[in-house]
Design an enzyme around this catalytic site. Structure first.
Site, PDB file in Angstrom:
ATOM      1  N   ASP A 173      -1.535  -8.791  -8.530  1.00 12.00           N
ATOM      2  CA  ASP A 173      -0.186  -8.763  -7.975  1.00 12.00           C
ATOM      3  C   ASP A 173       0.679  -9.633  -8.886  1.00 12.00           C
ATOM      4  OD1 ASP A 173       2.172  -9.232  -6.562  1.00 12.00           O
ATOM      5  OD2 ASP A 173       1.191  -9.093  -4.613  1.00 12.00           O
ATOM      6  N   TYR A 190       0.134 -13.962  -0.818  1.00  9.77           N
ATOM      7  CA  TYR A 190       1.174 -13.756   0.186  1.00  9.77           C
ATOM      8  C   TYR A 190       0.508 -13.571   1.562  1.00  9.77           C
ATOM      9  CZ  TYR A 190       4.727 -11.176   2.814  1.00  9.77           C
ATOM     10  OH  TYR A 190       5.598 -10.743   3.777  1.00  9.77           O
ATOM     11  N   ARG A 226       9.568  13.433  -0.800  1.00  8.79           N
ATOM     12  CA  ARG A 226       8.395  12.571  -0.588  1.00  8.79           C
ATOM     13  C   ARG A 226       7.416  12.737  -1.751  1.00  8.79           C
ATOM     14  NH1 ARG A 226       4.491  14.544   2.186  1.00  8.79           N
ATOM     15  NH2 ARG A 226       5.713  15.381   3.908  1.00  8.79           N
ATOM     16  N   LYS A 282      11.558  -8.400  -5.165  1.00  6.09           N
ATOM     17  CA  LYS A 282      11.736  -9.747  -5.718  1.00  6.09           C
ATOM     18  C   LYS A 282      12.427  -9.705  -7.080  1.00  6.09           C
ATOM     19  CE  LYS A 282       9.743 -10.677  -1.923  1.00  6.09           C
ATOM     20  NZ  LYS A 282       8.506 -10.008  -1.671  1.00  6.09           N
TER      21      LYS A 282
END
Ligand code: P1T
Length: 380
Positions: free
Chosen positions: A171, A99, A47, A196
């Site tokens: 973004d 988005y 992590r 994407k």
């Protein structure tokens, strides 16, 4: 070195132990320590850090022209991490086209935390400046936006943010670092849904942040480890692999997209086409200046409202009805009921997300085949 060379070599050097040219997938949760507090190569627990994720983070930083990369388990996880830079009482000026999931984070997570969000048409820099108030701390934009493909003048907003002591977050998912590098235009932080174009094959969910500023990186890095929304080694590797072919995919996709956008604009069943590469696009001149190309996303409104949309979807054979974008297969999304369903019908109407709006992600199929598919499906 040029972008495509960096994409193959930077952050992705052969494994020093074996010479493996592909970064190994370190599928491990933890790392043996030589003594208490003595970590080999600095790795302790996946992590906090993992060599495959570290390679991805280095590659992302270099492609965006930034100093520090951070990978997350999704684009939304990256968005939430970037938004740790504001605190209750602050105001965010957000683009009025983003988005739907980002809007949902603003409205359902940030607002209840006591952060105010004000929406502006960020393609109008003067409107953004006029909206700045005493509590404004951060400007959040996409360019091109999802789904209306509006552009913002990132350099102008960067200059504004620096002048007024605000953070600018961009973004960059729709453009990818191949088409546009916001940090070089004055942005403080770049966000990606690596799901994407960076991943590129519709087989992984991931997100990323890149910045050059240590005092922004440090608290987000702390948050990344503390909150734990990190990608696993296998998912990190899939994005690393996708990055290597980013340039050739986008070049091909945008060549096809321009052709399809022109075809659609001339088609009698089509009301309006949104594509930055068309001279009819309101920010076409900015797109030519700010981006290396116009990208692979097209939005359009068709005549006949929702029934016509349903007919088109039923007739298309190659464009798959699915959320997401930027993969090798062409996709069709209906924003009002899919990616932007979390926005109320009234707010959607205000934003221009009408009931006859369709979004296309152009894949790597032959342009002839995609055009033929659209032609047969648009026939009434
Ligand atoms: O889906 P995820 O990896 O969590 O990324 C969220 C996200 C962030 N930013 C932008 C601009 C996005 O388009 C997305 C995700 N978008 C879709 C799934 C979509 O079909 O538009």
């Amino acid at each position: 070195m040029k972008f495509e060379t960096l994409a193959i070599h930077d952050g992705q050097a052969p494994d020093p132990r074996t010479g493996a040219v592909s970064v190994p997938i370190y599928q491990t949760s933890t790392f043996q320590q030589d003594a208490i507090g003595k970590f080999r190569e600095g790795f302790e627990y996946s992590r906090s850090g993992n060599p495959t994720r570290q390679a991805l983070e280095a590659a992302l930083a270099l492609l965006e022209g930034g100093k520090h990369g951070l990978a997350f388990g999704s684009g939304n996880a990256a968005t939430i991490a970037a938004l740790q830079l504001v605190k209750p009482g602050d105001q965010i000026l957000a683009s009025d086209d983003t988005y739907g999931g980002t809007y949902r984070i603003f409205e359902k997570i940030l607002r209840p935390w006591g952060v105010d969000i004000r929406y502006v048409d960020a393609s109008d820099t003067a409107a953004v400046e006029a909206a700045i108030g005493p509590k404004t701390a951060l400007i959040w934009v996409e360019s091109p936006t999802n789904p209306l493909l509006k552009l913002v003048d990132i350099a102008a907003l960067g200059a504004l943010a620096h002048r007024r002591g605000l953070l600018l977050v961009v973004d960059n998912t729709f453009a990818s670092p191949y088409l546009q590098r916001p940090l070089e235009l004055g942005a403080h932080v770049v966000v990606h849904s690596t799901t994407k174009y960076l991943g590129g094959h519709s087989d992984v969910i991931g997100g990323a942040l890149v910045t050059s500023e240590r005092d922004l990186y440090d608290p987000i890095k702390f948050y990344q480890n503390a909150a734990g929304a990190v990608p696993g080694p296998w998912d990190s590797w899939l994005v690393l692999r996708g990055i290597k072919t980013l340039k050739v995919r986008i070049e091909e996709q945008q060549t096809t997209a321009l052709r399809l956008a022109r075809f659609l604009e001339a088609h009698p069943a089509v009301e309006r086409v949104y594509y930055p590469g068309l001279s009819s696009h309101p920010q076409h001149a900015l797109a030519k200046r700010q981006m290396r190309g116009f990208g692979g996303m097209i939005s359009l409104q068709i005549k006949g409202g929702f029934p016509a949309v349903e007919r088109l979807v039923a007739k298309l054979k190659l464009f798959l009805l699915a959320e997401s974008l930027g993969g090798v297969e062409s996709l069709l999304c209906y924003p009002p009921k899919m990616t932007h369903a979390s926005i109320s019908p009234e707010e959607r109407a205000r934003r221009g997300i009408h009931d006859n709006l369709i979004r296309l992600s152009v894949g790597l199929e032959a342009a002839d085949d995609l055009e033929a598919d659209l032609r047969q499906a648009l026939q009434v």
